[in-house]
Design a protein around this motif. Structure first.
Motif, PDB file in Angstrom:
ATOM      1  N   LEU A  82      48.929  49.059  71.475  1.00 53.11           N
ATOM      2  CA  LEU A  82      49.799  48.810  72.619  1.00 53.11           C
ATOM      3  C   LEU A  82      50.068  47.317  72.794  1.00 53.11           C
ATOM      4  O   LEU A  82      51.204  46.914  73.067  1.00 53.11           O
ATOM      5  CB  LEU A  82      49.163  49.385  73.894  1.00 53.11           C
ATOM      6  CG  LEU A  82      49.925  49.153  75.202  1.00 53.11           C
ATOM      7  CD1 LEU A  82      51.348  49.693  75.111  1.00 53.11           C
ATOM      8  CD2 LEU A  82      49.191  49.803  76.369  1.00 53.11           C
ATOM      9  N   ASN A  83      49.035  46.485  72.655  1.00 53.94           N
ATOM     10  CA  ASN A  83      49.231  45.044  72.799  1.00 53.94           C
ATOM     11  C   ASN A  83      50.187  44.502  71.738  1.00 53.94           C
ATOM     12  O   ASN A  83      50.983  43.598  72.008  1.00 53.94           O
ATOM     13  CB  ASN A  83      47.894  44.310  72.709  1.00 53.94           C
ATOM     14  CG  ASN A  83      47.061  44.480  73.966  1.00 53.94           C
ATOM     15  OD1 ASN A  83      47.587  44.789  75.037  1.00 53.94           O
ATOM     16  ND2 ASN A  83      45.755  44.267  73.863  1.00 53.94           N
ATOM     17  N   THR A  84      50.124  45.082  70.538  1.00 57.34           N
ATOM     18  CA  THR A  84      51.045  44.669  69.475  1.00 57.34           C
ATOM     19  C   THR A  84      52.476  45.045  69.833  1.00 57.34           C
ATOM     20  O   THR A  84      53.410  44.246  69.663  1.00 57.34           O
ATOM     21  CB  THR A  84      50.656  45.337  68.142  1.00 57.34           C
ATOM     22  OG1 THR A  84      49.328  44.954  67.800  1.00 57.34           O
ATOM     23  CG2 THR A  84      51.607  44.916  67.029  1.00 57.34           C
ATOM     24  N   ALA A  85      52.658  46.256  70.364  1.00 54.48           N
ATOM     25  CA  ALA A  85      53.994  46.703  70.770  1.00 54.48           C
ATOM     26  C   ALA A  85      54.543  45.831  71.893  1.00 54.48           C
ATOM     27  O   ALA A  85      55.728  45.484  71.907  1.00 54.48           O
ATOM     28  CB  ALA A  85      53.940  48.159  71.211  1.00 54.48           C
ATOM     29  N   ARG A  86      53.691  45.459  72.830  1.00 56.04           N
ATOM     30  CA  ARG A  86      54.127  44.573  73.914  1.00 56.04           C
ATOM     31  C   ARG A  86      54.554  43.220  73.367  1.00 56.04           C
ATOM     32  O   ARG A  86      55.547  42.636  73.825  1.00 56.04           O
ATOM     33  CB  ARG A  86      53.001  44.409  74.933  1.00 56.04           C
ATOM     34  CG  ARG A  86      52.762  45.635  75.797  1.00 56.04           C
ATOM     35  CD  ARG A  86      51.505  45.481  76.630  1.00 56.04           C
ATOM     36  NE  ARG A  86      51.329  46.582  77.560  1.00 56.04           N
ATOM     37  CZ  ARG A  86      50.202  46.838  78.197  1.00 56.04           C
ATOM     38  NH1 ARG A  86      49.129  46.061  77.979  1.00 56.04           N
ATOM     39  NH2 ARG A  86      50.122  47.862  79.033  1.00 56.04           N
ATOM     40  N   SER A  87      53.811  42.720  72.384  1.00 53.20           N
ATOM     41  CA  SER A  87      54.168  41.438  71.764  1.00 53.20           C
ATOM     42  C   SER A  87      55.507  41.535  71.051  1.00 53.20           C
ATOM     43  O   SER A  87      56.330  40.610  71.113  1.00 53.20           O
ATOM     44  CB  SER A  87      53.085  41.006  70.775  1.00 53.20           C
ATOM     45  OG  SER A  87      51.858  40.773  71.427  1.00 53.20           O
ATOM     46  N   TYR A  88      55.738  42.674  70.373  1.00 50.85           N
ATOM     47  CA  TYR A  88      57.029  42.886  69.704  1.00 50.85           C
ATOM     48  C   TYR A  88      58.173  42.880  70.721  1.00 50.85           C
ATOM     49  O   TYR A  88      59.236  42.301  70.479  1.00 50.85           O
ATOM     50  CB  TYR A  88      57.019  44.216  68.949  1.00 50.85           C
ATOM     51  CG  TYR A  88      56.206  44.219  67.667  1.00 50.85           C
ATOM     52  CD1 TYR A  88      55.949  43.045  66.971  1.00 50.85           C
ATOM     53  CD2 TYR A  88      55.690  45.410  67.148  1.00 50.85           C
ATOM     54  CE1 TYR A  88      55.208  43.052  65.790  1.00 50.85           C
ATOM     55  CE2 TYR A  88      54.942  45.428  65.971  1.00 50.85           C
ATOM     56  CZ  TYR A  88      54.705  44.241  65.308  1.00 50.85           C
ATOM     57  OH  TYR A  88      53.980  44.257  64.149  1.00 50.85           O
TER      58      TYR A  88
END
Length: 331
Positions: free
Chosen positions: A300-306
């Motif tokens: 989820l944190n990766t998706a938010r960063s994207y």
């Protein structure tokens, strides 16, 4: 040398918006001038292929929005805008730039206060939607609410725009939203003016969706018709341009009437990575960032960063802009 001036049907735009387009490429100039004039006939459109003549016309006054190419002979776009601002800083500026000049455009946005840029080749639909957003932001800052042109922009994209008050009652709607409400397949208007979902399984989640706090997991809702043959994606915003405190702005997208762009199209047009485009693609289809992360197999944190990276590269600040821009670019 070419100067074209197009007036609205009555000579005065209903929003009194005058747009000056500057580009030395006559084919591009003709394309944007013709499309904007037909799509927004209440606007006054002035198209000039000579930046020096454009500067002269700007100095005469009455220009609200300037749309300018970056690379032009005699006078480049940034120098042109700088001289225009020195004469009258009140207009808003939209720069059209190629990938090679992107760093220059970004630097100019900070130094000259340029509101927006769009990458070339630029779809004329996207120019219109960006102008509407820019003018809406300007009028909202001045304490004026601008919902009419926003509705027109979403009508052109075949997307519903619906504004509700804190009680869920309809305050305004564009033509597409009115057709959806009249059809009664997904939503309807009660006698007291409140908008409600049609089917029992949708009633509760629609009510919670409209009234609940806005966050990453609650800014999009997918409704399915009773026979499961059709879907309606709804995006919710409480801070959309033109909304007063307590209002709710809904964007209604019927996938059967809108061709959703592919991942490579999103990535190529906006200069974002394929990983970012995959997350964006799921979000514009009504999924939350958490659901998009699960679909793409990332944290989820990766998706938010994207998403944050995509917003930054696209020059946008909220999901309303994301939806209108991406869908406009797919036309």
């Amino acid at each position: 040398m070419r100067v074209v001036q197009h007036l609205g049907d009555d000579g005065v735009g209903m929003s009194e918006l005058t747009v000056l387009i500057v580009d030395d490429d006559r084919l591009i100039l003709d394309l944007h001038e013709l499309f904007i004039s037909r799509q927004m006939p209440e606007w006054q459109v002035i198209a000039i292929d000579d930046p020096l003549l454009a500067l002269e016309r700007y100095c005469e006054g009455g220009i609200d929005i300037v749309v300018s190419d970056l690379r032009m002979p005699q006078l480049d776009g940034l120098t042109l805008i700088e001289q225009m601002q020195a004469h009258d800083p009140e207009a808003s500026f939209l720069v059209l730039t190629g990938n090679a000049d992107l760093s220059t455009a970004l630097r100019a946005m900070n130094e000259l206060g340029i509101e927006r840029y769009l990458l070339k080749p630029t779809a004329p639909e996207l120019v219109v939607s960006t102008i509407v957003e820019m003018q809406a932001q300007k009028e909202a800052k001045e304490g004026r609410l601008l919902f009419g042109p926003i509705c027109q922009m979403f009508d052109a994209l075949n997307i519903g725009a619906l504004r509700l008050n804190a009680e869920g009652q309809k305050l305004a709607a564009n033509n597409v939203a009115e057709e959806l409400l009249a059809g009664g397949e997904f939503l309807r208007v009660n006698p007291n003016g409140a908008v409600r979902a049609v089917f029992r399984e949708n009633v509760g989640k629609f009510g919670e969706f409209v009234r609940g706090p806005q966050n990453e997991g609650n800014d999009a809702l997918l409704l399915v018709s009773d026979d499961e043959s059709r879907q309606l994606t709804i995006y919710r915003h409480t801070d959309y341009i033109g909304c007063e405190k307590g209002d709710c702005f809904l964007i209604l997208v019927d996938p059967s009437k809108r061709a959703m762009p592919r991942v490579h199209q999103i990535a190529g047009l906006w200069g974002i990575s394929l990983a970012e485009a995959r997350i964006v693609g799921h979000v514009i289809r009504g999924q939350s960032v958490a659901e998009a992360a699960e679909k793409c197999g990332v944290a989820l944190n990766t998706a938010r960063s994207y998403m944050k990276s995509a917003y930054r590269k696209m020059g946008i600040s909220h999901q309303g802009e994301l939806i209108s821009r991406v869908l406009a670019s797919s036309m």
